[in-house]
Design a protein around this motif. Structure first.
Motif, PDB file in Angstrom:
ATOM      1  N   GLY A  57     -14.432 -35.585  18.408  1.00 56.67           N
ATOM      2  CA  GLY A  57     -15.425 -34.989  19.294  1.00 56.67           C
ATOM      3  C   GLY A  57     -16.188 -35.946  20.172  1.00 56.67           C
ATOM      4  O   GLY A  57     -16.993 -35.524  20.996  1.00 56.67           O
ATOM      5  N   GLY A  58     -15.989 -37.240  19.989  1.00 56.74           N
ATOM      6  CA  GLY A  58     -16.744 -38.212  20.784  1.00 56.74           C
ATOM      7  C   GLY A  58     -18.186 -38.276  20.323  1.00 56.74           C
ATOM      8  O   GLY A  58     -18.490 -38.030  19.158  1.00 56.74           O
ATOM      9  N   GLN A  59     -19.072 -38.567  21.236  1.00 54.08           N
ATOM     10  CA  GLN A  59     -20.489 -38.725  20.908  1.00 54.08           C
ATOM     11  C   GLN A  59     -21.101 -37.370  20.546  1.00 54.08           C
ATOM     12  O   GLN A  59     -20.963 -36.395  21.289  1.00 54.08           O
ATOM     13  N   MET A  60     -21.768 -37.311  19.390  1.00 56.51           N
ATOM     14  CA  MET A  60     -22.375 -36.060  18.924  1.00 56.51           C
ATOM     15  C   MET A  60     -23.673 -36.345  18.193  1.00 56.51           C
ATOM     16  O   MET A  60     -23.865 -37.438  17.651  1.00 56.51           O
ATOM     17  N   CYS A  61     -24.539 -35.332  18.144  1.00 54.09           N
ATOM     18  CA  CYS A  61     -25.785 -35.476  17.389  1.00 54.09           C
ATOM     19  C   CYS A  61     -25.508 -35.171  15.914  1.00 54.09           C
ATOM     20  O   CYS A  61     -24.515 -34.526  15.567  1.00 54.09           O
ATOM     21  N   GLY A  62     -26.405 -35.641  15.067  1.00 47.65           N
ATOM     22  CA  GLY A  62     -26.255 -35.450  13.630  1.00 47.65           C
ATOM     23  C   GLY A  62     -26.201 -33.990  13.225  1.00 47.65           C
ATOM     24  O   GLY A  62     -25.509 -33.625  12.263  1.00 47.65           O
ATOM     25  N   CYS A  63     -26.910 -33.115  13.957  1.00 45.44           N
ATOM     26  CA  CYS A  63     -26.895 -31.672  13.641  1.00 45.44           C
ATOM     27  C   CYS A  63     -25.495 -31.101  13.811  1.00 45.44           C
ATOM     28  O   CYS A  63     -25.018 -30.335  12.967  1.00 45.44           O
ATOM     29  N   ASP A  64     -24.851 -31.451  14.915  1.00 42.65           N
ATOM     30  CA  ASP A  64     -23.488 -30.970  15.152  1.00 42.65           C
ATOM     31  C   ASP A  64     -22.527 -31.500  14.092  1.00 42.65           C
ATOM     32  O   ASP A  64     -21.680 -30.763  13.584  1.00 42.65           O
ATOM     33  N   ILE A  65     -22.677 -32.769  13.766  1.00 39.71           N
ATOM     34  CA  ILE A  65     -21.790 -33.380  12.768  1.00 39.71           C
ATOM     35  C   ILE A  65     -21.959 -32.681  11.428  1.00 39.71           C
ATOM     36  O   ILE A  65     -20.974 -32.370  10.748  1.00 39.71           O
ATOM     37  N   ALA A  66     -23.221 -32.401  11.037  1.00 39.59           N
ATOM     38  CA  ALA A  66     -23.482 -31.724   9.765  1.00 39.59           C
ATOM     39  C   ALA A  66     -22.808 -30.357   9.734  1.00 39.59           C
ATOM     40  O   ALA A  66     -22.189 -29.976   8.733  1.00 39.59           O
ATOM     41  N   TRP A  67     -22.884 -29.622  10.836  1.00 38.65           N
ATOM     42  CA  TRP A  67     -22.258 -28.299  10.891  1.00 38.65           C
ATOM     43  C   TRP A  67     -20.740 -28.430  10.821  1.00 38.65           C
ATOM     44  O   TRP A  67     -20.076 -27.676  10.114  1.00 38.65           O
ATOM     45  N   ILE A  68     -20.187 -29.384  11.556  1.00 40.39           N
ATOM     46  CA  ILE A  68     -18.729 -29.568  11.603  1.00 40.39           C
ATOM     47  C   ILE A  68     -18.165 -29.899  10.225  1.00 40.39           C
ATOM     48  O   ILE A  68     -17.155 -29.336   9.809  1.00 40.39           O
ATOM     49  N   VAL A  69     -18.827 -30.818   9.506  1.00 36.66           N
ATOM     50  CA  VAL A  69     -18.288 -31.238   8.198  1.00 36.66           C
ATOM     51  C   VAL A  69     -18.760 -30.341   7.055  1.00 36.66           C
ATOM     52  O   VAL A  69     -18.324 -30.509   5.925  1.00 36.66           O
ATOM     53  N   GLY A  70     -19.661 -29.392   7.350  1.00 37.41           N
ATOM     54  CA  GLY A  70     -20.098 -28.439   6.331  1.00 37.41           C
ATOM     55  C   GLY A  70     -20.982 -29.036   5.258  1.00 37.41           C
ATOM     56  O   GLY A  70     -20.905 -28.640   4.100  1.00 37.41           O
ATOM     57  N   GLN A  71     -21.809 -29.999   5.646  1.00 39.13           N
ATOM     58  CA  GLN A  71     -22.722 -30.639   4.705  1.00 39.13           C
ATOM     59  C   GLN A  71     -24.143 -30.573   5.260  1.00 39.13           C
ATOM     60  O   GLN A  71     -24.344 -30.323   6.452  1.00 39.13           O
ATOM     61  N   SER A  72     -25.119 -30.831   4.417  1.00 34.38           N
ATOM     62  CA  SER A  72     -26.516 -30.788   4.858  1.00 34.38           C
ATOM     63  C   SER A  72     -26.810 -31.942   5.814  1.00 34.38           C
ATOM     64  O   SER A  72     -26.166 -32.998   5.749  1.00 34.38           O
ATOM     65  N   GLN A  73     -27.798 -31.725   6.691  1.00 38.14           N
ATOM     66  CA  GLN A  73     -28.178 -32.781   7.636  1.00 38.14           C
ATOM     67  C   GLN A  73     -28.649 -34.028   6.901  1.00 38.14           C
ATOM     68  O   GLN A  73     -28.355 -35.145   7.330  1.00 38.14           O
TER      69      GLN A  73
END
Length: 135
Positions: A57-73
């Motif tokens: 996905g390239g550059q992403m914020c931590g919120c997006d990453i948390a949603w993508i990997v299905g883990q808490s922020q």
């Protein structure tokens, strides 16, 4: 009962000049430690998944990453800090957001780690008897 040989020589048989040449060419331990840390950072499945997400996905914020990997922020932030400490990920603040991306080193290590996956997906799949519909 089968005898399994040990993975060591039964006899000390060093090629001392060759061994000394190789030893002299090795980097100092202080230079190797950061490399080991970088490789070790990908040893956790969550961190590896985060890195794969950043790679895709390239550059992403931590919120997006948390949603993508299905883990808490909170958990993702912890893992991002570990990846950042190992110089596999970099971050930049954009207003109230913190954006993460893989470093060149992180991307390269990830490509080496995932090479077997890339090779497997590039190979054509051979049909097995289980794939054939029976009438």
């Amino acid at each position: 009962m089968a005898f399994e040989p040990l993975d060591s020589c039964d006899l000390l048989c060093m090629d001392l000049p060759h061994a000394e040449d190789v030893r002299a060419a090795l980097p100092a331990l202080v230079d190797v430690e950061p490399l080991a840390d970088a490789a070790r950072a990908f040893g956790d499945p969550t961190r590896l998944t985060i890195a794969l997400a950043l790679n895709a996905g390239g550059q992403m914020c931590g919120c997006d990453i948390a949603w993508i990997v299905g883990q808490s922020q909170k958990l993702v932030s912890h893992h991002l800090r570990k990846l950042k400490t190992a110089n596999n990920v970099t971050s930049t603040r954009q207003g109230k957001l913190v954006m993460y991306s893989l470093t060149d080193r992180g991307a390269h290590l990830l490509s080496v780690l995932t090479e077997p996956l890339s090779a497997a997906s590039a190979r054509p799949r051979v049909a097995t008897p289980a794939d054939v519909d029976h009438v």
